[in-house]
Every structure is written in C-alpha cells, then in structure tokens.
Design a protein around this motif. Structure first.
Motif, PDB file in Angstrom:
ATOM      1  N   ASP A  64      -7.841  -2.853  -2.234  1.00 31.43           N
ATOM      2  CA  ASP A  64      -7.232  -2.017  -3.262  1.00 31.43           C
ATOM      3  C   ASP A  64      -6.838  -0.649  -2.700  1.00 31.43           C
ATOM      4  N   GLU A  86       1.092  -1.927   0.698  1.00 33.87           N
ATOM      5  CA  GLU A  86       0.056  -2.676  -0.017  1.00 33.87           C
ATOM      6  C   GLU A  86      -0.492  -3.793   0.866  1.00 33.87           C
ATOM      7  N   LEU A  95      -4.292   1.288   0.211  1.00 33.79           N
ATOM      8  CA  LEU A  95      -3.056   1.040   0.935  1.00 33.79           C
ATOM      9  C   LEU A  95      -3.289   1.152   2.441  1.00 33.79           C
TER      10      LEU A  95
END
Length: 443
Positions: A213, A208, A215
């Motif tokens: 938003d 993250e 990865l």
C-alpha cells in the motif's frame, strides 16, 4: 532475471519500497526490478530473521545487505547491482533500523547509500535516527538515504519540524513532496529520500505496486566524481621516493604534484615511479628546481606539450570517466624576483586565453608569502583573480625556526567544488603536504 545495464558510468537508478514482508513477495519484487531497471533498491519492512537465508530473497545480479529485526515487523535491506563496487563493510546503526553501504559505480565516484525504517512516532525513535544523520558530515561523501520514516511530510507536526531542521543543518534535502501511501481515509508522505546532492538527483517518480500500500519511489542520481589532489615541495624526489610511496599508501591520491624534484635527464622514470601512477615531469637539474605530476593510471590524461623555456611549470589534462576535463598544473617559482613571477603569470594568462578549459587546478611552491602583503603578492593576486582563479591556501605551509610562511599555493577556478585544504606534516620536508578534494561534474 537479467541485470539491467547502467545508463552511464556515473548515473544510478535507485528505488525504495516499504514491502511489509520481503520473503512472501520476492517473486513480485523481481518483476518490478526488471521492469524499472533499478540498480540500487532499498527495502523497508522486510520482516526477516536469521532463519531466512539470503538465497531465499536474492535478486539475480544483485548483492544483498540486510539488517533484520524479526518476522513480526521491521527490518531493512539494500540490493546493489553487481557492477557497482562495494567500498566498505556495510554499516549497521546500533540502535535504530538503518543500514549503510558505500557504492562505487566507477573508480573515482562513490555514493553512500542508506535505508531506514522508523517504526514509532515518538521523539526517542527520531532522535536515534538523527544521531546517524549528524555523523554523515564527517564522512565527506555524497549521500542518498531512503526509507519509511512514518512522519508525514505533508502535515506540520513537532516531529516533522524536528527532522526537517536537523537534516537541513546536516546539509540534507528531502526530495519527496507527494503522497507515498494512499489508503481509503488518508494520503500521507511517509516514505522519504534524503540527499546532500539534490542538484544531481532527478526524475523522482511514484509507481503503484500491487503487493504494497506504499508507492515505489525511484530517483536517478548522477554521482560526483571526486579527485583527491596533493602538493609537496620535496627538495630531491629521487632520494625521498620511498617516503613518498609511504605517504601515497597512507593518503590515497589520484593526483600528486611535486615541486623541487632535483631531477635531470640521467634519472630514469622507473627510479622515481609510483605503482599505479603515470609520471609527467619537467626537469631542471640535480642541484634544484623541477616539477612533476603523478596521475593515477586509470584516469585518462593528456600532457600539454608546449613548455615555456624560462618557466618551471607543467600542465596535464585529466579526464576521469564521464566527468569534464580538469586541467592540472604544477609550478615552482625559483626566486622572489619580479621577472620570475612575470613568466609564470604570463603562462597562466595564455592558458586561459588559448584553451577552452573552464576547470583548473594549479598547485606549487610560488615562494611568495600569502600571509604577508608585498608587491609580488599583490601582483599574483591581481592576475590570478583576472583569470578567474582563487587561491585556496590560507595557513602556513612552511615553518623554519620562528618563521611561518604560506608559500605553497593552490589555485582553482572552481573553488566552490574544492574542499577545505588540509595540511599534514611529513618528516622528510620542511614544507607541509597540502591536500584538496575536487568535485568534478559529469559531462
């Protein structure tokens, strides 16, 4: 920010992130690169234009390559760590958001790295990307393409089927099989990594990033080390050395085998040297015979000192960087008599028994036509097969008048890692120049 050292000369840690605005997040990105010790970074969704200077989005210790759209969206960039040599001018696809750079972590290894952003879920947009895929096979390189393709790999759709079929036909595998973007309502795998060397890619990880938003995807890539080798039967090396130098400039080799050198101990190495190469030779005399091997100077070498008195053959171990050793030989079979061939075959048997080498490349003029069935052809085929060697040349290598024969051979015990043999005419020999590229595996 300190530059992270590579894990080895041939392993690259690569990463991709869809960032949706590079300039405003460059500070956070620098921390990510430092934390994960990334060496090649692909960024999609840069949202840059020509008014943004490289200095504003630089990463210390990295070269930056970018293809901008505008500040409203799109754009791709590649950051390549400084220790990697850049082998070409970055290629920017004319009608899609894609950029390519050839990276060389060491002199014998290259990796074609790309970054792509597909903004639209329509067939026209995908077709433009697939057109670029189709050009990859012609380049003959290891490939790593990362990006946001906006096509969910976890859901069956017409576009997913299309891109999967086309990339498979091009020899590419998609490595990412878990969600790369998780929102409140869905989890999708729209960030992909494509490669033609999946067995050399490991540890695909998902991390993250607080400022996206999507990865962060990372993968370790062990690059192939390719050795381009060639053979030519020349009939007098000294008198043709200027022509050989021109050939090497035109067709850059790492290994060049020469049969029928016509040299004796009166000819000094400096008279037949190639700039940047080590020379290993076994002479007969100035009236015929003799073999030589030229090995690029930056490759570690070791000559096998033992030479059979009645066999014109020379062997040198080459060890490029982190790869397994490759035993390279050059041979000249001076006549078509059984006794002459037996001496060569006995030498091949001994090498396979007395050495622990598993990877062999033997080139030379064997004076036995591979295209014509004969007792001698049957004999050499039987023995080399017993020793685990495959003969790679299947087309004529010498043309004289109406006769076309395949008497120049290339044998290897790793045929699956040898490219198709190419045949090139040269004006100063009635034999063709044979070239083959051997892919070696890192130790």
């Amino acid at each position: 920010m300190a530059t992270s050292a590579p894990t080895s000369d041939s392993t690259i840690k690569a990463a991709h992130l869809y960032i949706n605005g590079l300039k405003s997040k460059i500070g956070q990105l620098r921390k990510v690169v430092r934390k994960h010790k990334i060496q090649v970074l692909a960024i999609s969704g840069t949202r840059l234009d020509k008014n943004v200077k490289d200095e504003e989005v630089k990463l210390k210790g990295f070269k930056l390559f970018r293809k901008d759209r505008d500040r409203n969206g799109g754009g791709v960039a590649l950051y390549i760590q400084d220790h990697n040599k850049i082998m070409n001018t970055p290629e920017k696809a004319p009608d899609c958001e894609m950029i390519w750079v050839t990276v060389s972590p060491n002199p014998c290894a290259t990796l074609l790295v790309g970054c792509c952003y597909n903004p639209d879920l329509n067939e026209e947009s995908v077709n433009k990307i697939l057109k670029q895929f189709q050009n990859l096979e012609k380049k003959g390189k290891d490939v790593l393409l990362m990006g946001n393709f906006t096509i969910d790999w976890l859901s069956e759709s017409k576009l997913k089927t299309k891109i999967e079929q086309e990339t498979t036909e091009c020899g590419l595998n998609q490595l990412v099989e878990d969600p790369t973007r998780v929102t409140e309502h869905e989890a999708t795998c729209i960030d992909h990594i494509y490669t033609n060397i999946p067995d050399q890619c490991s540890d695909v990880t998902f991390t993250e990033a607080a400022f996206s938003d999507h990865l962060l995807l990372t993968v370790n890539v062990t690059t192939s080390i390719r050795i381009k080798a060639a053979h030519l039967n020349i009939n007098d090396l000294k008198s043709n050395i200027a022509e050989i130098r021109d050939v090497v400039k035109k067709h850059p080799f790492q290994v060049l085998a020469i049969s029928q050198t016509y040299l004796d101990n009166k000819v000094k190495d400096k008279e037949v040297k190639l700039e940047g190469f080590k020379l290993f030779r076994r002479d007969r005399d100035s009236t015929g015979g003799g073999v030589a091997l030229y090995i690029q100077g930056n490759i570690r070498t070791r000559k096998h000192p033992k030479e059979e008195p009645d066999c014109e053959m020379i062997w040198v171990t080459v060890s490029p960087h982190d790869s397994r050793p490759l035993l390279v030989g050059c041979c000249y079979n001076q006549d078509k008599k059984k006794n002459s061939l037996e001496r060569i075959l006995e030498r091949i048997r001994k090498l396979k028994i007395t050495t622990n080498y598993k990877e062999v490349l033997l080139m030379g003029n064997f004076n036995i036509d591979w295209l014509f069935e004969s007792d001698l052809k049957k004999k050499i085929e039987e023995v080399t097969t017993e020793c685990g060697l495959s003969q790679l040349v299947t087309q004529p290598t010498r043309r004289t008048g109406d006769e076309a024969t395949c008497i120049d051979h290339i044998y290897s015990d790793i045929p699956d890692r040898c490219s198709a043999v190419s045949h090139t005419e040269v004006e100063f020999s009635d034999h063709l120049l044979l070239t083959v590229t051997v892919t070696t595996i890192c130790s």
